[in-house]
Design a protein around this motif. Structure first.
Motif, PDB file in Angstrom:
ATOM      1  N   GLY A  38       0.756  -1.287  -0.089  1.00 58.84           N
ATOM      2  CA  GLY A  38      -0.029  -0.015   0.071  1.00 58.84           C
ATOM      3  C   GLY A  38       0.880   1.250  -0.012  1.00 58.84           C
ATOM      4  N   SER A  39       0.788   2.059   1.031  1.00 51.89           N
ATOM      5  CA  SER A  39       1.435   3.312   1.176  1.00 51.89           C
ATOM      6  C   SER A  39       2.777   3.359   1.859  1.00 51.89           C
ATOM      7  N   THR A  40       3.145   2.035   2.498  1.00 53.28           N
ATOM      8  CA  THR A  40       4.171   1.767   3.180  1.00 53.28           C
ATOM      9  C   THR A  40       5.221   0.967   2.592  1.00 53.28           C
ATOM     10  N   ALA A  41       6.206   0.665   3.449  1.00 52.53           N
ATOM     11  CA  ALA A  41       7.182  -0.255   3.315  1.00 52.53           C
ATOM     12  C   ALA A  41       7.676  -1.106   4.320  1.00 52.53           C
ATOM     13  N   LEU A 138      -2.342   8.135  11.646  1.00 52.91           N
ATOM     14  CA  LEU A 138      -1.505   8.788  12.486  1.00 52.91           C
ATOM     15  C   LEU A 138      -1.221  10.196  11.601  1.00 52.91           C
ATOM     16  N   GLN A 139      -1.246  10.147  10.188  1.00 53.33           N
ATOM     17  CA  GLN A 139      -0.667  11.572   9.488  1.00 53.33           C
ATOM     18  C   GLN A 139      -1.818  12.505   9.628  1.00 53.33           C
ATOM     19  N   ALA A 140      -3.020  12.053   9.789  1.00 51.44           N
ATOM     20  CA  ALA A 140      -4.051  12.946   9.909  1.00 51.44           C
ATOM     21  C   ALA A 140      -4.146  13.959  11.272  1.00 51.44           C
ATOM     22  N   LYS A 141      -3.597  13.011  12.072  1.00 49.85           N
ATOM     23  CA  LYS A 141      -3.216  13.598  13.633  1.00 49.85           C
ATOM     24  C   LYS A 141      -2.002  14.434  13.833  1.00 49.85           C
ATOM     25  N   TYR A 142      -0.841  13.618  13.330  1.00 49.48           N
ATOM     26  CA  TYR A 142       0.478  14.560  13.693  1.00 49.48           C
ATOM     27  C   TYR A 142       1.241  15.003  12.450  1.00 49.48           C
ATOM     28  N   GLY A 143       0.841  14.741  11.199  1.00 48.66           N
ATOM     29  CA  GLY A 143       1.702  15.336  10.073  1.00 48.66           C
ATOM     30  C   GLY A 143       2.511  14.269   9.496  1.00 48.66           C
ATOM     31  N   GLY A 144       3.587  14.808   8.778  1.00 47.30           N
ATOM     32  CA  GLY A 144       4.511  13.833   8.413  1.00 47.30           C
ATOM     33  C   GLY A 144       4.265  13.323   6.933  1.00 47.30           C
ATOM     34  N   GLU A 145       5.025  12.534   6.541  1.00 50.59           N
ATOM     35  CA  GLU A 145       5.048  11.786   5.409  1.00 50.59           C
ATOM     36  C   GLU A 145       4.815  10.545   5.252  1.00 50.59           C
ATOM     37  N   ARG A 146       3.931   9.770   4.412  1.00 49.43           N
ATOM     38  CA  ARG A 146       3.662   8.476   4.312  1.00 49.43           C
ATOM     39  C   ARG A 146       5.154   7.938   3.451  1.00 49.43           C
ATOM     40  N   TYR A 147       5.454   6.687   3.376  1.00 56.15           N
ATOM     41  CA  TYR A 147       6.477   6.177   2.644  1.00 56.15           C
ATOM     42  C   TYR A 147       6.247   6.321   1.103  1.00 56.15           C
ATOM     43  N   SER A 148       5.018   6.427   0.508  1.00 54.41           N
ATOM     44  CA  SER A 148       4.756   6.545  -0.768  1.00 54.41           C
ATOM     45  C   SER A 148       4.425   7.977  -1.338  1.00 54.41           C
ATOM     46  N   ASP A 149       4.461   8.989  -0.262  1.00 56.28           N
ATOM     47  CA  ASP A 149       4.493  10.390  -0.605  1.00 56.28           C
ATOM     48  C   ASP A 149       5.448  10.753  -1.205  1.00 56.28           C
TER      49      ASP A 149
END
Length: 149
Positions: A38-41, A138-149
């Motif tokens: 998916g959006s992770t590794a 967690l991105q919706a709450k704390y920001g950051g980037e997913r692996y796929s971003d």
């Protein structure tokens, strides 16, 4: 670079065999294996422990570039997730470049000498699915980037 122990060679061979048996797309990157879900590794890192022991680190990349400041609530949420979970742990780790920015990982370790296929498969799938599910939440709450971003 130190020579690889016989025990670590055995674990690496086992990981490669299990990945092929699961018929997964993976990439060998130096001394670890990387798979995307998916959006992770997920990183599989066979490691030496002492002179004659090994373990396999199964590491899900949940988010990167997450600020520590202003996100103190995430640590309480991680404690709740860790208390409810059966395997694995979630944590934030500071970047080596900036201690105020870091990454969130979902990790589980398995003993190399006793690693069997079912345990390997379960740990890999649970880590992959948990990381893929948690990154959006967690991105919706704390920001950051997913692996796929």
């Amino acid at each position: 670079m130190a020579a690889m122990s016989e025990e670590l060679k055995v674990l690496n061979d086992k990981v490669m065999r299990y990945l092929r048996e699961m018929d997964l797309n993976f990439e060998v990157r130096g001394d670890f294996y990387r798979l995307e879900k998916g959006s992770t590794a997920v990183i599989l890192h066979p490691c030496q422990w002492g002179d004659d022991k090994t373990f396999l680190k199964v590491l899900g990349i949940v988010l990167s570039k997450v600020a520590k400041g202003g996100n103190e609530a995430m640590f309480e949420e991680f404690s709740e997730i860790n208390n409810k979970g059966i395997i694995g742990k979630i944590y934030w780790e500071a970047s080596s470049d900036d201690p105020n920015i870091g990454a969130i990982y979902y990790e589980h370790c398995l003993l190399g000498e006793f690693l069997d296929f079912e345990e390997f498969k379960s740990a890999l799938l649970i880590t992959a699915f948990a990381s893929d599910e948690l990154d959006d939440k967690l991105q919706a709450k704390y920001g950051g980037e997913r692996y796929s971003d």
